[in-house]
Design a protein around this motif. Structure first.
Motif, PDB file in Angstrom:
ATOM      1  N   ALA A   1       8.160 -15.379  -3.392  1.00 37.93           N
ATOM      2  CA  ALA A   1       7.706 -14.159  -4.052  1.00 37.93           C
ATOM      3  C   ALA A   1       7.077 -13.199  -3.045  1.00 37.93           C
ATOM      4  O   ALA A   1       7.249 -11.977  -3.134  1.00 37.93           O
ATOM      5  N   ILE A   2       6.338 -13.736  -2.073  1.00 42.25           N
ATOM      6  CA  ILE A   2       5.724 -12.887  -1.051  1.00 42.25           C
ATOM      7  C   ILE A   2       6.793 -12.182  -0.235  1.00 42.25           C
ATOM      8  O   ILE A   2       6.680 -10.995   0.088  1.00 42.25           O
ATOM      9  N   GLU A   3       7.859 -12.905   0.083  1.00 46.69           N
ATOM     10  CA  GLU A   3       8.934 -12.333   0.880  1.00 46.69           C
ATOM     11  C   GLU A   3       9.589 -11.144   0.166  1.00 46.69           C
ATOM     12  O   GLU A   3      10.157 -10.264   0.809  1.00 46.69           O
ATOM     13  N   SER A   4       9.483 -11.116  -1.163  1.00 45.37           N
ATOM     14  CA  SER A   4      10.098 -10.056  -1.953  1.00 45.37           C
ATOM     15  C   SER A   4       9.115  -8.963  -2.353  1.00 45.37           C
ATOM     16  O   SER A   4       9.481  -8.035  -3.070  1.00 45.37           O
ATOM     17  N   LEU A   5       7.856  -9.076  -1.917  1.00 47.43           N
ATOM     18  CA  LEU A   5       6.864  -8.063  -2.275  1.00 47.43           C
ATOM     19  C   LEU A   5       7.276  -6.688  -1.764  1.00 47.43           C
ATOM     20  O   LEU A   5       7.741  -6.533  -0.641  1.00 47.43           O
ATOM     21  N   SER A   6       7.060  -5.696  -2.595  1.00 49.59           N
ATOM     22  CA  SER A   6       7.368  -4.322  -2.217  1.00 49.59           C
ATOM     23  C   SER A   6       6.451  -3.854  -1.092  1.00 49.59           C
ATOM     24  O   SER A   6       5.224  -3.946  -1.192  1.00 49.59           O
ATOM     25  N   CYS A   7       7.045  -3.347  -0.028  1.00 51.43           N
ATOM     26  CA  CYS A   7       6.244  -2.800   1.070  1.00 51.43           C
ATOM     27  C   CYS A   7       5.419  -1.614   0.596  1.00 51.43           C
ATOM     28  O   CYS A   7       4.288  -1.393   1.053  1.00 51.43           O
ATOM     29  N   ALA A   8       5.974  -0.837  -0.315  1.00 51.06           N
ATOM     30  CA  ALA A   8       5.249   0.331  -0.829  1.00 51.06           C
ATOM     31  C   ALA A   8       3.960  -0.110  -1.514  1.00 51.06           C
ATOM     32  O   ALA A   8       2.903   0.507  -1.329  1.00 51.06           O
ATOM     33  N   ASP A   9       4.015  -1.208  -2.306  1.00 49.67           N
ATOM     34  CA  ASP A   9       2.808  -1.693  -2.980  1.00 49.67           C
ATOM     35  C   ASP A   9       1.803  -2.276  -1.994  1.00 49.67           C
ATOM     36  O   ASP A   9       0.596  -2.061  -2.121  1.00 49.67           O
ATOM     37  N   LEU A  10       2.286  -3.035  -1.013  1.00 49.44           N
ATOM     38  CA  LEU A  10       1.372  -3.599  -0.022  1.00 49.44           C
ATOM     39  C   LEU A  10       0.675  -2.502   0.774  1.00 49.44           C
ATOM     40  O   LEU A  10      -0.512  -2.597   1.073  1.00 49.44           O
ATOM     41  N   ARG A  11       1.419  -1.447   1.113  1.00 46.12           N
ATOM     42  CA  ARG A  11       0.806  -0.327   1.842  1.00 46.12           C
ATOM     43  C   ARG A  11      -0.237   0.372   0.978  1.00 46.12           C
ATOM     44  O   ARG A  11      -1.326   0.720   1.462  1.00 46.12           O
ATOM     45  N   GLU A  12       0.096   0.585  -0.297  1.00 42.70           N
ATOM     46  CA  GLU A  12      -0.849   1.254  -1.193  1.00 42.70           C
ATOM     47  C   GLU A  12      -2.119   0.431  -1.345  1.00 42.70           C
ATOM     48  O   GLU A  12      -3.235   0.960  -1.296  1.00 42.70           O
ATOM     49  N   LEU A  13      -1.942  -0.890  -1.532  1.00 44.11           N
ATOM     50  CA  LEU A  13      -3.081  -1.786  -1.678  1.00 44.11           C
ATOM     51  C   LEU A  13      -3.952  -1.749  -0.429  1.00 44.11           C
ATOM     52  O   LEU A  13      -5.194  -1.687  -0.510  1.00 44.11           O
ATOM     53  N   ASP A  14      -3.330  -1.783   0.722  1.00 40.36           N
ATOM     54  CA  ASP A  14      -4.064  -1.757   1.982  1.00 40.36           C
ATOM     55  C   ASP A  14      -4.777  -0.423   2.178  1.00 40.36           C
ATOM     56  O   ASP A  14      -5.944  -0.370   2.571  1.00 40.36           O
ATOM     57  N   GLN A  15      -4.080   0.666   1.870  1.00 36.47           N
ATOM     58  CA  GLN A  15      -4.635   1.999   2.124  1.00 36.47           C
ATOM     59  C   GLN A  15      -5.838   2.315   1.249  1.00 36.47           C
ATOM     60  O   GLN A  15      -6.793   2.934   1.713  1.00 36.47           O
ATOM     61  N   VAL A  16      -5.811   1.878  -0.029  1.00 41.05           N
ATOM     62  CA  VAL A  16      -6.965   2.177  -0.885  1.00 41.05           C
ATOM     63  C   VAL A  16      -8.189   1.377  -0.424  1.00 41.05           C
ATOM     64  O   VAL A  16      -9.315   1.897  -0.447  1.00 41.05           O
ATOM     65  N   TRP A  17      -7.972   0.139  -0.002  1.00 38.70           N
ATOM     66  CA  TRP A  17      -9.101  -0.634   0.531  1.00 38.70           C
ATOM     67  C   TRP A  17      -9.617  -0.015   1.832  1.00 38.70           C
ATOM     68  O   TRP A  17     -10.831   0.110   2.033  1.00 38.70           O
ATOM     69  N   MET A  18      -8.712   0.367   2.699  1.00 39.02           N
ATOM     70  CA  MET A  18      -9.098   0.979   3.969  1.00 39.02           C
ATOM     71  C   MET A  18      -9.864   2.288   3.738  1.00 39.02           C
ATOM     72  O   MET A  18     -10.886   2.563   4.381  1.00 39.02           O
ATOM     73  N   LYS A  19      -9.376   3.101   2.820  1.00 35.75           N
ATOM     74  CA  LYS A  19      -9.972   4.420   2.571  1.00 35.75           C
ATOM     75  C   LYS A  19     -11.409   4.299   2.086  1.00 35.75           C
ATOM     76  O   LYS A  19     -12.323   4.935   2.635  1.00 35.75           O
ATOM     77  N   TYR A  20     -11.621   3.499   1.053  1.00 35.49           N
ATOM     78  CA  TYR A  20     -12.941   3.469   0.419  1.00 35.49           C
ATOM     79  C   TYR A  20     -13.924   2.548   1.143  1.00 35.49           C
ATOM     80  O   TYR A  20     -15.129   2.598   0.876  1.00 35.49           O
TER      81      TYR A  20
ATOM     82  N   PRO B   1      -0.155 -18.005   0.139  1.00 33.34           N
ATOM     83  CA  PRO B   1      -0.275 -18.411   1.550  1.00 33.34           C
ATOM     84  C   PRO B   1      -0.473 -17.201   2.452  1.00 33.34           C
ATOM     85  O   PRO B   1       0.422 -16.382   2.623  1.00 33.34           O
ATOM     86  N   LEU B   2      -1.651 -17.089   3.037  1.00 41.72           N
ATOM     87  CA  LEU B   2      -1.981 -15.924   3.858  1.00 41.72           C
ATOM     88  C   LEU B   2      -1.086 -15.800   5.081  1.00 41.72           C
ATOM     89  O   LEU B   2      -0.723 -14.694   5.486  1.00 41.72           O
ATOM     90  N   TYR B   3      -0.739 -16.932   5.673  1.00 46.89           N
ATOM     91  CA  TYR B   3       0.071 -16.867   6.889  1.00 46.89           C
ATOM     92  C   TYR B   3       1.408 -16.178   6.607  1.00 46.89           C
ATOM     93  O   TYR B   3       1.951 -15.487   7.469  1.00 46.89           O
ATOM     94  N   TRP B   4       1.916 -16.353   5.399  1.00 42.34           N
ATOM     95  CA  TRP B   4       3.184 -15.724   5.039  1.00 42.34           C
ATOM     96  C   TRP B   4       2.972 -14.298   4.548  1.00 42.34           C
ATOM     97  O   TRP B   4       3.800 -13.414   4.753  1.00 42.34           O
ATOM     98  N   LEU B   5       1.830 -14.048   3.873  1.00 41.49           N
ATOM     99  CA  LEU B   5       1.506 -12.691   3.440  1.00 41.49           C
ATOM    100  C   LEU B   5       1.347 -11.770   4.644  1.00 41.49           C
ATOM    101  O   LEU B   5       1.837 -10.635   4.650  1.00 41.49           O
TER     102      LEU B   5
ATOM    103  N   ARG C   1       4.626 -10.901   6.037  1.00 39.74           N
ATOM    104  CA  ARG C   1       5.240  -9.825   5.240  1.00 39.74           C
ATOM    105  C   ARG C   1       4.585  -8.481   5.581  1.00 39.74           C
ATOM    106  O   ARG C   1       5.268  -7.452   5.669  1.00 39.74           O
ATOM    107  N   ALA C   2       3.287  -8.493   5.772  1.00 44.03           N
ATOM    108  CA  ALA C   2       2.572  -7.274   6.150  1.00 44.03           C
ATOM    109  C   ALA C   2       3.084  -6.741   7.485  1.00 44.03           C
ATOM    110  O   ALA C   2       3.213  -5.527   7.699  1.00 44.03           O
ATOM    111  N   GLU C   3       3.388  -7.654   8.404  1.00 45.22           N
ATOM    112  CA  GLU C   3       3.925  -7.253   9.699  1.00 45.22           C
ATOM    113  C   GLU C   3       5.312  -6.607   9.521  1.00 45.22           C
ATOM    114  O   GLU C   3       5.604  -5.571  10.131  1.00 45.22           O
ATOM    115  N   THR C   4       6.123  -7.205   8.664  1.00 50.56           N
ATOM    116  CA  THR C   4       7.453  -6.641   8.391  1.00 50.56           C
ATOM    117  C   THR C   4       7.322  -5.242   7.787  1.00 50.56           C
ATOM    118  O   THR C   4       8.113  -4.341   8.107  1.00 50.56           O
TER     119      THR C   4
END
Length: 499
Positions: free
Chosen positions: A390-409, A486-490, A493-496
């Motif tokens: 499931a992690i391998e299929s995660l949308s990059c757009a969603d992961l970026r959005e999730l990361d960006q809102v945490w980074m911003k605030y 599994p964080l190592y795989w998440l 995916r974040a690197e990809t």
């Protein structure tokens, strides 16, 4: 005395006995209070010693285990608890009926499973066991007859948790102290520390490993050859298996407790890493084959003008179902494949609530909301955890959005990209679990302290939190020694996704 024909609590009418053993009897019943009178399972436990001291302890254990079973039953692959009650010193559980067959019907003597089929079974069992261990529960009686495969969806269901059987074995000694007279577990699947009444999470791992060896060899545990000096199981000559899987199974069934995986999360991480390596090999071969086929068809096409590049790109996207391609000129042919997946640019969920919580610096509430978001974008809300596929299929757009809102605030203090950076700085490899360096990662971001993984409630939920502490990977579980994904795989995916 049989319960057949009796109606318990004026509701559950017992129709037939479906199991019996030293720890109690199991019956099939119908629920007279519900439309259609659905079937359910009644488990009857009766202490051998009926003295007041024993019954008092038994009642306490009974209530504790009922709470655990009720909580565990919220998971879709563990039977739900409908009722529990005490009737004149007799204890009863009423649970969901699982339509299916136990694994003993699949693990037939003399029939050896393939490595692929065995790995799938082990992974399916461990995924459910991860949730059990996260709830600080040891199953204590994992064996083929206590693992069901549900008819409706072919999923693995864990049944008959061993701790409830303690009620049957309580007695009072000469000094007036209550004690357990028998070990909980089954011969062949029970390691030595469990036989001595000291079960650990790793005791369950031993049982799962034994089931894996049983599948690969076609032998029952009582038939496993053993080294006369070390008591090590000598099974490799009885199975066709890779060194990588053999190494994992050997670690699972080590006689010494400290040499085994300490819990289901650790065992699943190693197994997932093996699956990942296999998938990467398969993907690489598919990539090479696809490139050759396209090159052959493209070689007869004019290649001197930009319209050709566009037509080849269109053709590849059509034939490979939307695969992204980059065209370049090599040996007279414009062709290569850059990406095997094209993540959708559209977001799969709404981030408004997360943004609101983060803007108010409500870190704990935002962390809990992040867990909900992660499960939703992975389409794993029902399961409650996320596997590597499931992690391998995660949308990059969603992961970026999730990361960006945490980074911003958090002004660059929290986020997946920050965690990935620290993960790599502490010597952890992407796509692979490495225990010693993972502990360093936990120390750096505040999930561990003084060598111990912290309870979730012990984290720092204000501006003093260490850099990278949020978002966490495990809110509902007791400690951070395992995660809901599994964080190592998440992070791979974040690197990809170039976070």
């Amino acid at each position: 005395m049989t319960l057949i024909g009796r109606t318990l609590l004026s509701r559950y009418q017992v129709t037939q006995q479906i199991g019996t053993g030293g720890f109690g009897d199991t019956y099939l019943a119908v629920d007279l209070a519900l439309p259609g009178q659905p079937q359910c399972v009644v488990k009857h436990l009766s202490p051998k010693d009926t003295s007041p001291q024993v019954l008092t302890v038994a009642q306490r254990l009974f209530d504790q285990e009922a709470q655990l079973l009720h909580r565990l039953g919220e998971h879709s692959q563990i039977p739900r608890l409908y009722a529990h009650f005490n009737d004149q010193g007799e204890f009863y559980f009423v649970q969901e009926l699982i339509e299916g067959k136990d694994l003993s019907h699949e693990l037939q003597p003399g029939q050896q499973w393939s490595e692929e089929k065995t790995v799938k079974l082990l992974s399916d069992i461990l995924e459910v066991l991860v949730v059990v261990h996260q709830e600080n529960v040891i199953h204590r009686d994992l064996k083929p007859t206590n693992i069901m495969r549900r008819n409706s969806d072919e999923k693995i269901i864990l049944i008959d948790f061993g701790a409830v059987k303690e009620i049957q074995g309580i007695e009072v000694n000469a000094q007036g102290q209550t004690h357990l007279t028998v070990s909980i577990g089954s011969p062949g699947y029970m390691p030595s520390e469990q036989a001595q009444g000291r079960p650990k999470f790793a005791s369950d791992i031993y049982a799962v490993g034994i089931i894996g060896i049983q599948a690969l060899t076609g032998l029952k545990p009582s038939q496993f050859p053993r080294d006369q000096k070390t008591d090590e199981i000598l099974w490799r000559n009885h199975a066709n298996v890779s060194d990588e899987l053999a190494e994992i199974l050997n670690k699972m069934v080590q006689e010494r407790l400290s040499d085994r995986y300490s819990n289901a999360s650790e065992a699943l991480t190693s197994l997932t890493s093996l699956l990942t390596q296999s998938n990467n090999f398969s993907t690489a071969n598919t990539h090479r084959l696809t490139t050759v086929n396209i090159s052959q068809s493209a070689a007869t096409t004019p290649i001197s003008t930009p319209p050709f590049r566009q037509s080849v790109t269109q053709s590849i996207k059509s034939s490979l179902g939307g695969i992204i391609t980059v065209i370049f000129f090599v040996g007279g042919v414009y062709i290569t494949l850059e990406n095997l997946r094209s993540p959708s640019n559209s977001l799969k969920t709404d981030y408004t609530e997360l943004q609101n919580l983060l803007s108010q610096k409500q870190w704990k509430e935002a962390d809990i909301e992040t867990e909900k978001v992660m499960l939703k974008i992975a389409n794993r809300e029902a399961e409650g955890w996320i596997d590597a596929n499931a992690i391998e299929s995660l949308s990059c757009a969603d992961l970026r959005e999730l990361d960006q809102v945490w980074m911003k605030y958090s002004e660059g203090k929290f986020g997946l990209s920050i965690q990935k950076e620290i993960y790599l700085e502490t010597g952890n490899p992407l796509g692979k679990f490495q225990e010693s360096s993972y502990h360093k990662f936990g120390d750096r971001i505040g999930w561990r302290k003084n060598g111990d993984w912290l309870e979730y409630s012990d984290l720092t939920f204000d501006e003093n939190a260490l850099r990278g502490q949020f978002p966490t990977c495990k809110n509902a579980a007791q400690k951070f020694s395992g995660c809901r994904w599994p964080l190592y795989w998440l992070f791979a995916r974040a690197e990809t996704c170039q976070l």
